[in-house]
Scaffold this motif. Structure first.
Motif, PDB file in Angstrom:
ATOM      1  N   VAL A 238      -7.500   4.123  -3.180  1.00 41.62           N
ATOM      2  CA  VAL A 238      -7.572   3.793  -1.750  1.00 41.62           C
ATOM      3  C   VAL A 238      -9.000   3.970  -1.234  1.00 41.62           C
ATOM      4  O   VAL A 238      -9.498   3.149  -0.461  1.00 41.62           O
ATOM      5  CB  VAL A 238      -6.572   4.658  -0.956  1.00 41.62           C
ATOM      6  CG1 VAL A 238      -6.736   4.446   0.530  1.00 41.62           C
ATOM      7  CG2 VAL A 238      -5.143   4.323  -1.381  1.00 41.62           C
TER       8      VAL A 238
ATOM      9  N   LEU B  95      -5.874  -2.499  -4.726  1.00 40.00           N
ATOM     10  CA  LEU B  95      -4.722  -1.855  -4.100  1.00 40.00           C
ATOM     11  C   LEU B  95      -3.407  -2.317  -4.717  1.00 40.00           C
ATOM     12  O   LEU B  95      -2.414  -1.599  -4.702  1.00 40.00           O
ATOM     13  CB  LEU B  95      -4.717  -2.129  -2.599  1.00 40.00           C
ATOM     14  CG  LEU B  95      -5.819  -1.438  -1.808  1.00 40.00           C
ATOM     15  CD1 LEU B  95      -5.805  -1.915  -0.366  1.00 40.00           C
ATOM     16  CD2 LEU B  95      -5.666   0.061  -1.879  1.00 40.00           C
TER      17      LEU B  95
ATOM     18  N   ASP C 122      -4.728   6.584  -9.672  1.00 38.27           N
ATOM     19  CA  ASP C 122      -3.597   6.978  -8.829  1.00 38.27           C
ATOM     20  C   ASP C 122      -3.230   8.451  -8.973  1.00 38.27           C
ATOM     21  O   ASP C 122      -2.688   9.047  -8.047  1.00 38.27           O
ATOM     22  CB  ASP C 122      -2.368   6.132  -9.150  1.00 38.27           C
ATOM     23  CG  ASP C 122      -2.524   4.708  -8.694  1.00 38.27           C
ATOM     24  OD1 ASP C 122      -3.092   4.497  -7.603  1.00 38.27           O
ATOM     25  OD2 ASP C 122      -2.092   3.802  -9.418  1.00 38.27           O
TER      26      ASP C 122
ATOM     27  N   LEU D 229       0.802  -1.214   0.000  1.00 40.70           N
ATOM     28  CA  LEU D 229       0.000   0.000   0.000  1.00 40.70           C
ATOM     29  C   LEU D 229       0.839   1.269   0.000  1.00 40.70           C
ATOM     30  O   LEU D 229       0.392   2.317  -0.424  1.00 40.70           O
ATOM     31  CB  LEU D 229      -0.914  -0.012   1.226  1.00 40.70           C
ATOM     32  CG  LEU D 229      -2.010   1.020   1.297  1.00 40.70           C
ATOM     33  CD1 LEU D 229      -2.921   0.908   0.091  1.00 40.70           C
ATOM     34  CD2 LEU D 229      -2.807   0.841   2.558  1.00 40.70           C
TER      35      LEU D 229
END
Length: 184
Positions: free
Chosen positions: A39, A86, A159, A6
């Protein structure tokens, strides 16, 4: 409990003089942090999974076990989806470059990489069919045409959607890995 998949290595952000600040270069690493869209989606899925798992427990106490087993399987499947979300992204090591998508993982050894460069082109917005003008990090391979390879990173994926500076740092990092290991 630490979740190494992560987080990116914080030494990369601290070291401005070294392009590749990693000690163990044989280990697969993501040279950037996952974005807030990725996330957040995973967090919502994990919250949903916790509700489904609690429901499976209640069903197991009060109802048929087959229904509880179905609910348990559904909860575990949602957890697997969240973890895969993830895990998605671009990973680098001394062995090559790895692009992890939701269903497929592609690994390209550095000897097959001709170049990695940033280009201005239409990109998909959050992976949806809608395209917008943006930047993409593309991989040119020796064994395939450039049109056959999807972009590694884009400014409008989960992202980097609201983080253009993070896209620039991630693209520079992947380009630095490619430049160093392509010559070997």
């Amino acid at each position: 409990m630490p979740l190494p998949f992560l987080t990116a290595d914080h030494r990369f952000e601290a070291a401005e003089d070294a392009a590749l600040p990693y000690d163990d270069r044989d280990r697969w690493r993501r040279p950037y942090r996952p974005g807030p869209w990725r996330v957040g989606t995973a967090a919502v899925l994990l919250l949903l999974a916790s509700c489904v798992l609690c429901a499976s427990f209640v069903i197991a106490l009060t109802g048929p076990l087959s229904d509880a087993g179905f609910a348990l399987g559904t909860g575990l499947a949602v957890i697997a989806v969240a973890l895969r979300l993830l895990r998605m992204g671009v990973w680098v090591s001394a062995r090559g470059l790895r692009q992890v998508t939701f269903l497929v993982t592609r690994t390209v050894p550095w000897r097959r990489v001709v170049s990695v460069r940033t280009v201005q082109q239409p990109v998909r917005w959050l992976g949806l069919p809608r395209t917008v003008q943006g930047q993409a990090l593309v991989l040119v391979r020796a064994d395939r045409a450039a049109e056959d390879v999807p972009p590694l990173l884009t400014t409008h994926n989960a992202d980097f959607l609201t983080r253009p500076g993070a896209f620039d740092r991630a693209a520079d990092s992947v380009e630095a890995w490619a430049e160093e290991y392509r010559r070997r």
